[in-house]
Design a protein around this motif. Structure first.
Motif, PDB file in Angstrom:
ATOM      1  N   THR A 159       0.857  -1.182   0.000  1.00 19.21           N
ATOM      2  CA  THR A 159       0.000   0.000   0.000  1.00 19.21           C
ATOM      3  C   THR A 159       0.895   1.234   0.000  1.00 19.21           C
ATOM      4  N   ALA A 160       0.335   2.388   0.317  1.00 21.57           N
ATOM      5  CA  ALA A 160       1.118   3.618   0.399  1.00 21.57           C
ATOM      6  C   ALA A 160       2.051   3.566   1.603  1.00 21.57           C
ATOM      7  N   PRO A 161       3.157   4.286   1.572  1.00 20.65           N
ATOM      8  CA  PRO A 161       4.109   4.248   2.692  1.00 20.65           C
ATOM      9  C   PRO A 161       3.465   4.677   4.008  1.00 20.65           C
ATOM     10  N   ASN A 162       3.737   3.888   5.045  1.00 18.81           N
ATOM     11  CA  ASN A 162       3.309   4.208   6.416  1.00 18.81           C
ATOM     12  C   ASN A 162       1.797   4.314   6.579  1.00 18.81           C
ATOM     13  N   ALA A 163       1.052   3.755   5.657  1.00 18.33           N
ATOM     14  CA  ALA A 163      -0.409   3.764   5.785  1.00 18.33           C
ATOM     15  C   ALA A 163      -0.835   2.790   6.880  1.00 18.33           C
ATOM     16  N   THR A 164      -2.054   2.993   7.387  1.00 21.36           N
ATOM     17  CA  THR A 164      -2.631   2.087   8.375  1.00 21.36           C
ATOM     18  C   THR A 164      -3.550   1.106   7.653  1.00 21.36           C
ATOM     19  N   VAL A 165      -3.253  -0.167   7.768  1.00 15.81           N
ATOM     20  CA  VAL A 165      -4.007  -1.215   7.084  1.00 15.81           C
ATOM     21  C   VAL A 165      -4.942  -1.895   8.082  1.00 15.81           C
ATOM     22  N   THR A 166      -6.203  -1.991   7.715  1.00 19.77           N
ATOM     23  CA  THR A 166      -7.173  -2.743   8.508  1.00 19.77           C
ATOM     24  C   THR A 166      -7.420  -4.076   7.812  1.00 19.77           C
ATOM     25  N   LEU A 167      -7.023  -5.152   8.463  1.00 17.81           N
ATOM     26  CA  LEU A 167      -7.137  -6.491   7.891  1.00 17.81           C
ATOM     27  C   LEU A 167      -8.333  -7.209   8.505  1.00 17.81           C
ATOM     28  N   HIS A 168      -9.162  -7.796   7.644  1.00 21.28           N
ATOM     29  CA  HIS A 168     -10.321  -8.574   8.092  1.00 21.28           C
ATOM     30  C   HIS A 168     -10.118 -10.039   7.713  1.00 21.28           C
ATOM     31  N   VAL A 169     -10.332 -10.920   8.670  1.00 19.99           N
ATOM     32  CA  VAL A 169     -10.361 -12.361   8.416  1.00 19.99           C
ATOM     33  C   VAL A 169     -11.749 -12.833   8.798  1.00 19.99           C
ATOM     34  N   HIS A 170     -12.481 -13.324   7.813  1.00 19.69           N
ATOM     35  CA  HIS A 170     -13.896 -13.620   8.025  1.00 19.69           C
ATOM     36  C   HIS A 170     -14.108 -15.092   8.330  1.00 19.69           C
ATOM     37  N   SER A 171     -14.713 -15.323   9.484  1.00 19.86           N
ATOM     38  CA  SER A 171     -15.150 -16.654   9.890  1.00 19.86           C
ATOM     39  C   SER A 171     -16.582 -16.478  10.388  1.00 19.86           C
ATOM     40  N   SER A 172     -17.029 -17.314  11.336  1.00 20.94           N
ATOM     41  CA  SER A 172     -18.332 -17.051  11.945  1.00 20.94           C
ATOM     42  C   SER A 172     -18.287 -15.726  12.692  1.00 20.94           C
ATOM     43  N   THR A 173     -17.067 -15.352  13.100  1.00 20.22           N
ATOM     44  CA  THR A 173     -16.795 -14.032  13.670  1.00 20.22           C
ATOM     45  C   THR A 173     -15.814 -13.323  12.764  1.00 20.22           C
ATOM     46  N   ASP A 174     -15.991 -12.016  12.594  1.00 29.31           N
ATOM     47  CA  ASP A 174     -15.072 -11.237  11.775  1.00 29.31           C
ATOM     48  C   ASP A 174     -13.924 -10.744  12.655  1.00 29.31           C
ATOM     49  N   PHE A 175     -12.701 -11.211  12.367  1.00 31.49           N
ATOM     50  CA  PHE A 175     -11.528 -10.809  13.130  1.00 31.49           C
ATOM     51  C   PHE A 175     -10.857  -9.635  12.426  1.00 31.49           C
ATOM     52  N   THR A 176     -10.570  -8.582  13.180  1.00 35.86           N
ATOM     53  CA  THR A 176      -9.987  -7.369  12.620  1.00 35.86           C
ATOM     54  C   THR A 176      -8.633  -7.104  13.254  1.00 35.86           C
ATOM     55  N   ASN A 177      -7.653  -6.775  12.421  1.00 35.55           N
ATOM     56  CA  ASN A 177      -6.314  -6.441  12.888  1.00 35.55           C
ATOM     57  C   ASN A 177      -5.866  -5.142  12.245  1.00 35.55           C
ATOM     58  N   ILE A 178      -5.179  -4.308  13.019  1.00 40.29           N
ATOM     59  CA  ILE A 178      -4.629  -3.051  12.522  1.00 40.29           C
ATOM     60  C   ILE A 178      -3.124  -3.224  12.344  1.00 40.29           C
ATOM     61  N   ILE A 179      -2.633  -2.908  11.140  1.00 40.68           N
ATOM     62  CA  ILE A 179      -1.228  -3.135  10.794  1.00 40.68           C
ATOM     63  C   ILE A 179      -0.652  -1.848  10.231  1.00 40.68           C
ATOM     64  N   ALA A 180       0.539  -1.492  10.637  1.00 41.82           N
ATOM     65  CA  ALA A 180       1.228  -0.319  10.095  1.00 41.82           C
ATOM     66  C   ALA A 180       2.109  -0.755   8.933  1.00 41.82           C
ATOM     67  N   ALA A 181       1.901  -0.170   7.763  1.00 44.68           N
ATOM     68  CA  ALA A 181       2.741  -0.471   6.612  1.00 44.68           C
ATOM     69  C   ALA A 181       4.125   0.136   6.808  1.00 44.68           C
ATOM     70  N   SER A 182       5.100  -0.439   6.153  1.00 44.64           N
ATOM     71  CA  SER A 182       6.469   0.049   6.278  1.00 44.64           C
ATOM     72  C   SER A 182       6.665   1.327   5.456  1.00 44.64           C
ATOM     73  N   SER A 183       7.868   1.872   5.511  1.00 47.79           N
ATOM     74  CA  SER A 183       8.170   3.106   4.786  1.00 47.79           C
ATOM     75  C   SER A 183       8.170   2.904   3.275  1.00 47.79           C
ATOM     76  N   VAL A 184       8.184   1.638   2.835  1.00 48.29           N
ATOM     77  CA  VAL A 184       8.094   1.364   1.395  1.00 48.29           C
ATOM     78  C   VAL A 184       6.753   0.725   1.044  1.00 48.29           C
ATOM     79  N   GLY A 185       5.802   0.753   1.995  1.00 55.10           N
ATOM     80  CA  GLY A 185       4.443   0.328   1.694  1.00 55.10           C
ATOM     81  C   GLY A 185       4.134  -1.137   1.929  1.00 55.10           C
ATOM     82  N   ARG A 186       5.102  -1.910   2.386  1.00 54.50           N
ATOM     83  CA  ARG A 186       4.827  -3.334   2.608  1.00 54.50           C
ATOM     84  C   ARG A 186       4.135  -3.542   3.958  1.00 54.50           C
TER      85      ARG A 186
END
Length: 436
Positions: free
Chosen positions: A306-333
């Motif tokens: 994604t864009a550098p240093n963006a905040t990524v919201t990750l969803h893993v969908h099961s019977s419950t929706d699991f949400t994780n917040i991840i900080a992208a690196s300075s090169v967007g990974r």
């Protein structure tokens, strides 16, 4: 003991009787609530004002009981003086995507209290919620506010008024940041314009992709332009000599792992000698998983760009929706090792979106995986072919060593497992994929 003369006794009785008769219309009882007490309330049909150096008391004129009187010329609330209950209503606001500096506002019809008529509304606008400038917007329950500045946060509130502009109540406050299409007059030659029809127009597209990736612009499904995003992920493309009409444009990019972003599409109507600028595009992140099937309880790697240093919201969908917040690196990974012990056996999907500087992307592509009784890693040998020559050999090994214990740029595939650093795990994967 002396006796009271009869004439005095009867005189006292007469006085008591007169007092009882005089006071009987003014029987009262104290009134209380959670907010106030009214002691000894006696209604008085007289008028006038009573004042002192510290207070003023305005008296009611009219009936001696609470009620409403109306005519074509006046409105009287009789009895004790009281304030009307404020009307209540809800304000909503959205940016208009097709117009620059424009916000569309709608509000619910207020509930009228005590028969007071609502004759119109006033809209308050400001860049802080505590300093609003109000303007008359008529009697409708919607208004389009123009003349604002794109990418500036504005606050809005609506005031309902009755006759004489007396306020009856206020809506909630909403904040909207206008981010719409800018229409500017075409002029000057600009990039390869020569020879075009004087009736033609153009489109300029800009926004955020991923650092140093190729961004592709489509018009009605065909590629019309490409550009490499800068290290900050910004891009801009211009297409000129377009005949007047409506076109469907799309923008996408592809990261170093070969993962493609969703295509961001939008319609543009071209008119004579006008260049339409579509800005503030923010492409959704890419997403991938390192296993097509994972044994329940084992981790699964979920990654993307994604864009550098963006905040990524990750969803893993099961019977419950699991949400994780991840900080992208300075090169967007970005990368998440997700614990599958919380997931049920069976099929699952994952997706993400990014946020940066008050902008939020659309949803990424959706990736499926299975939680079962075994782990099946994705065995794409292309992941270790760092120079894309069709083989995994000493050249790729040398490229991997160049970034050893470092974070490679987004255009490099050296970080094979997407952990953010080139290490022994990446080397082990390369040796597994070795072709010689």
């Amino acid at each position: 003991m002396k006796h009271i003369p009869s004439r005095i006794f009867f005189g006292l009785c007469a006085l008591v009787s007169m007092a009882l008769v005089y006071t009987s219309p003014y029987v009262y009882a104290d009134l209380t609530s959670s907010n106030f007490n009214i002691l000894s309330p006696i209604l008085n049909a007289g008028g006038g004002n009573t004042t002192s150096t510290n207070f003023g008391l305005g008296q009611s004129i009219g009936q001696s009981v609470i009620g409403t009187s109306t005519s074509s010329n006046f409105h009287v609330l009789s009895g004790f003086q009281y304030y009307t209950q404020p009307v209540q209503f809800t304000l909503l606001g959205t940016s208009v995507a097709t117009s620059t500096g424009t916000v569309s506002l709608q509000w619910t019809t207020p509930v009228v209290r005590n028969g007071l008529p609502i004759v119109g509304y006033k809209l308050g606008v400001g860049t802080t919620p505590y300093s609003l400038t109000f303007q008359d917007v008529g009697a409708n329950t919607s208004f389009v506010k123009t003349g604002l500045t794109n990418n500036v946060q504005y606050f809005f509130m609506v005031k309902a008024v009755t006759t004489g502009d007396a306020p009856l109540g206020f809506s909630n406050t909403v904040s909207v940041t206008p981010t719409g299409t800018t229409v500017t007059s075409g002029g000057g030659g600009g990039g390869g314009g020569g020879g075009g029809s004087t009736d033609s127009g153009g489109v300029a597209v800009s926004g955020m992709a991923y650092p140093n990736t190729k961004v592709t612009l489509l018009k009605d499904g065909a590629i019309v332009s490409t550009v490499v995003a800068d290290p900050g992920a910004g891009f801009r493309m211009t297409v000129s000599s377009l005949a007047p009409g409506t076109y469907i444009f799309g923008v996408y990019t592809q990261d170093a792992n070969g993962l493609k972003s969703p295509t961001y599409t939008f319609p543009v109507t071209i008119t004579k000698s006008v260049t339409v600028t579509v800005d503030n595009i923010f492409l959704a992140p890419t997403i991938g998983v390192d296993s097509s099937e994972v044994k329940q309880g084992d981790p699964i790697g979920i990654f993307g760009t994604t864009a550098p240093n963006a905040t990524v919201t990750l969803h893993v969908h099961s019977s419950t929706d699991f949400t994780n917040i991840i900080a992208a690196s300075s090169v967007g990974r970005w990368f998440k090792q997700f614990d599958t012990s919380v997931l049920e056996l069976g099929d699952h999907v994952t997706y993400s979106r990014s946020a940066q500087n008050d902008q939020v992307t659309d949803q990424s592509n959706t990736v499926a995986f299975v939680v079962g009784d075994q782990t099946l890693k994705n065995t794409n040998k292309n992941r270790s072919d760092l120079n894309n020559d069709g083989s995994v050999n000493i050249i790729d090994f040398s490229m991997l060593l160049y970034y050893w214990n470092r974070t490679p740029p987004v255009t490099s595939k050296a970080d094979i497992n997407k952990s953010g650093i080139v290490d022994i795990i990446d080397l082990s994967i390369m040796l597994y994929d070795w072709t010689g």
